[in-house]
Design an enzyme around this catalytic site. Structure first.
Site, short mmCIF file in Angstrom:
data_model
loop_
_atom_site.label_atom_id
_atom_site.label_comp_id
_atom_site.label_asym_id
_atom_site.label_seq_id
_atom_site.Cartn_x
_atom_site.Cartn_y
_atom_site.Cartn_z
N ASP A 39 34.95 35.32 28.04
CA ASP A 39 35.61 34.68 29.19
C ASP A 39 34.48 34.16 30.07
OD1 ASP A 39 37.60 33.85 30.97
OD2 ASP A 39 38.81 35.62 30.54
N CYS A 93 40.51 52.03 33.58
CA CYS A 93 39.44 51.85 32.61
C CYS A 93 38.14 51.62 33.39
CB CYS A 93 39.72 50.64 31.73
SG CYS A 93 41.40 50.64 31.07
N ASP A 111 33.29 41.56 30.17
CA ASP A 111 32.94 40.68 31.28
C ASP A 111 31.83 41.28 32.15
OD1 ASP A 111 34.83 38.70 30.67
OD2 ASP A 111 36.41 39.80 31.72
N ARG A 142 49.77 27.07 31.36
CA ARG A 142 50.15 28.46 31.54
C ARG A 142 49.46 29.06 32.75
NH1 ARG A 142 46.68 27.16 27.77
NH2 ARG A 142 45.17 28.61 26.87
N CYS A 147 36.90 47.92 33.77
CA CYS A 147 37.90 46.92 34.14
C CYS A 147 37.29 45.66 34.75
CB CYS A 147 38.88 47.52 35.14
SG CYS A 147 40.15 46.35 35.66
N ARG A 197 38.99 43.59 36.47
CA ARG A 197 39.65 43.38 37.77
C ARG A 197 39.45 44.58 38.69
NH1 ARG A 197 44.68 40.88 35.15
NH2 ARG A 197 43.82 38.86 34.50
N LYS A 223 38.53 31.28 28.49
CA LYS A 223 38.12 31.98 27.27
C LYS A 223 37.48 31.00 26.29
CE LYS A 223 42.01 35.18 27.64
NZ LYS A 223 42.69 34.54 28.79
N CYS A 255 47.56 50.97 37.71
CA CYS A 255 47.50 51.19 36.28
C CYS A 255 47.74 52.66 36.05
CB CYS A 255 46.12 50.81 35.72
SG CYS A 255 45.73 49.07 35.99
N ARG A 269 44.55 28.59 35.51
CA ARG A 269 43.28 28.18 34.95
C ARG A 269 43.44 27.12 33.87
NH1 ARG A 269 40.15 26.20 33.27
NH2 ARG A 269 37.97 26.49 32.78
N TYR A 270 44.57 27.19 33.15
CA TYR A 270 44.82 26.31 32.01
C TYR A 270 45.99 25.38 32.34
CZ TYR A 270 42.06 29.85 29.52
OH TYR A 270 41.07 30.71 29.11
C1 LIG Z 1 43.75 34.82 29.30
C2 LIG Z 1 44.36 34.00 30.31
C3 LIG Z 1 45.51 33.24 30.04
C4 LIG Z 1 46.19 33.23 28.70
O1 LIG Z 1 45.36 32.69 27.72
P1 LIG Z 1 45.87 32.53 26.22
O2 LIG Z 1 44.69 32.07 25.46
O3 LIG Z 1 46.99 31.54 26.24
O4 LIG Z 1 46.36 33.88 25.79
C5 LIG Z 1 46.02 32.47 31.06
N1 LIG Z 1 45.44 32.42 32.28
C6 LIG Z 1 44.34 33.13 32.54
C7 LIG Z 1 43.74 33.01 33.89
C8 LIG Z 1 43.76 33.95 31.59
O5 LIG Z 1 42.67 34.67 31.87
S1 SF4 Z 2 41.45 47.05 32.14
FE1 SF4 Z 2 41.82 47.20 34.37
S2 SF4 Z 2 43.79 46.23 34.70
FE2 SF4 Z 2 43.65 46.71 32.52
S3 SF4 Z 2 44.59 48.73 32.29
FE3 SF4 Z 2 42.40 49.06 32.51
S4 SF4 Z 2 42.13 49.39 34.72
FE4 SF4 Z 2 44.15 48.45 34.47
#
Ligand SMILES: *Cc1c(COP(=O)(O)O)cnc(C)c1O
Ligand code: SF4
Length: 388
Positions: free
Chosen positions: A349, A148, A312, A135, A151, A153, A356, A144, A131-132
């Protein structure tokens, strides 16, 4: 552990009490307390069914319905350790709300999405989100220790997907190798610390072998939901791959138990910088005093607060989500009022994949040529004169 003062006590600060109260319902040989500290035992004995939960705590109707509907759809699993932190007399217990499904989870608001952060649309190869510019996020597992309820995801966690094919990692690594601009890879999931140490090491070692990668990061909630997973063996492996950073997902000051403090001490003593990530959750940590306590307790166990996330718009999270202004108020009540290290960055996000976005209280009252008018945390007003 002596000398560690943990001021936010779980319902019973006495571990033996917490353990034995579960013993009747799970396969817990009281004669062998070392089972409790065996992470594989904790995973084997996770609480996953309505029948067991019903025996353990009086459930509300909404919880009963929630658990019934979650069974076989949205993963429910709670380690005996994490379950032991639930205050059984309190239907509003913040640990309980995170772990036990409620009926509200099945009402989906029109704005809510399967993939609220648009991760899938920024995925050049399966399992990698880029995304960035510099990184990337590598998704290595769907498991997990505890699921949660909020979550982000949800779409991919839950141990019901086929195991990650090995060639998927090969493709992700090939992509990272080909993009010299990537200098930071965040290993995430699911929870990377759910994997066998050798498997995780294989991932980390192969990343470390890429010359243009400066840092490797791991995002995890295991030190909170399964602290016994942080073993000497795991830590000895991790410390070979510095610079390695770990972000730990914390939600409430009551999660900081002696077991968690010990896990964080092992990691910190191995030279791993620890950061925290917290999701702002209605009824869990939405009071400024609760958040301040959490952040201060984190500093005591050498975890530096990193991000506070607006929850989210994942499916069925309306009962957890708060107005964005609440997060801003919380930051306002932290900044200046407590240690600067205790103040995380509050971020939204961006829905659909914008990444973010930091949202901070406004301290800048006006900005004219050569003059900036600001307010401080006490609402006193100051003028700064800029150089000509
Ligand atoms: C959060 C995230 C990161 C890391 O973001 P930082 O601000 O550097 O901690 C990298 N890729 C994705 C897709 C993310 O959601
Ligand atoms: S937020 Fe989602 S991915 Fe993170 S620990 Fe909880 S269940 Fe697992």
């Amino acid at each position: 552990m002596e000398g560690l003062s943990i001021s936010s006590e779980p319902p019973s600060s006495n571990l033996a009490d917490r353990r034995s109260s579960l013993a009747e319902y799970i396969d817990y040989p009281e004669a062998r307390p070392e089972c409790w500290y065996d992470w594989k035992w904790q995973l084997r004995n996770r609480i996953t069914s309505l029948d067991v939960i019903r025996e353990l705590i009086p459930l509300t109707r909404r919880e009963e319905e929630g658990i019934k509907r979650a069974t076989g759809r949205l993963a429910m699993a709670i380690t005996p350790y994490f379950f032991s932190l639930i205050d059984r007399a309190d239907p509003k217990c913040p640990i309980r709300k995170q772990a036990i499904p409620r009926l509200e989870e099945f009402s989906v608001a029109p704005c809510e999405m399967v993939d609220p952060c648009g991760e899938d649309s920024h995925s050049p190869v399966p399992g990698l989100v880029h995304r960035y510019p510099d990184r990337a996020l590598l998704i290595v597992t769907d498991s997990c220790a505890m699921y949660c309820r909020y979550c982000t995801r949800k779409r991919m966690v839950g141990e019901e997907h086929p195991p990650m094919p090995v060639d998927r990692l090969d493709d992700a690594l090939k992509y990272i190798r080909s993009k010299k601009s990537i200098r930071d890879v965040l290993i995430s999931g699911g929870d990377p610390l759910m994997m066998k140490t050798e498997v995780l090491e294989n991932y980390i070692a192969r990343l470390r072998a890429i010359p243009h990668l400066d840092i490797i990061r791991i995002g995890t909630r295991v030190p909170v939901t399964l602290p016994m997973r942080v073993t000497g063996e795991l830590v000895a492996m991790l410390k070979k791959y510095h610079p390695l950073y770990i972000s730990i997902h914390f939600s409430h000051p009551r999660e900081i138990t002696p077991e968690v403090a010990n896990a964080c001490a092992l990691l910190a003593n191995a030279g791993i910088p620890l950061g925290s990530q917290t999701v702002l959750l209605k009824g869990v940590n939405d009071r400024p005093a609760t958040m301040k306590k959490l952040m201060q307790e984190l500093l005591k166990i050498r975890v530096r607060p990193y991000y506070l996330y607006q929850c989210d718009m994942a499916m069925g999270t309306s009962h957890f989500r708060t107005p964005v202004s609440l997060g801003m108020n919380i930051i306002e009540e932290l900044r200046g009022h407590t240690t600067g290290y205790a103040v995380p960055t509050f971020v939204v996000d961006a829905p659909g994949g914008g990444g973010k976005i930091p949202v901070a209280p406004n301290y800048l009252l006006s900005q004219t040529k050569g003059k900036v008018v600001l307010r401080n945390y006490e609402n006193k007003i100051f003028t700064y004169t800029e150089p000509e």
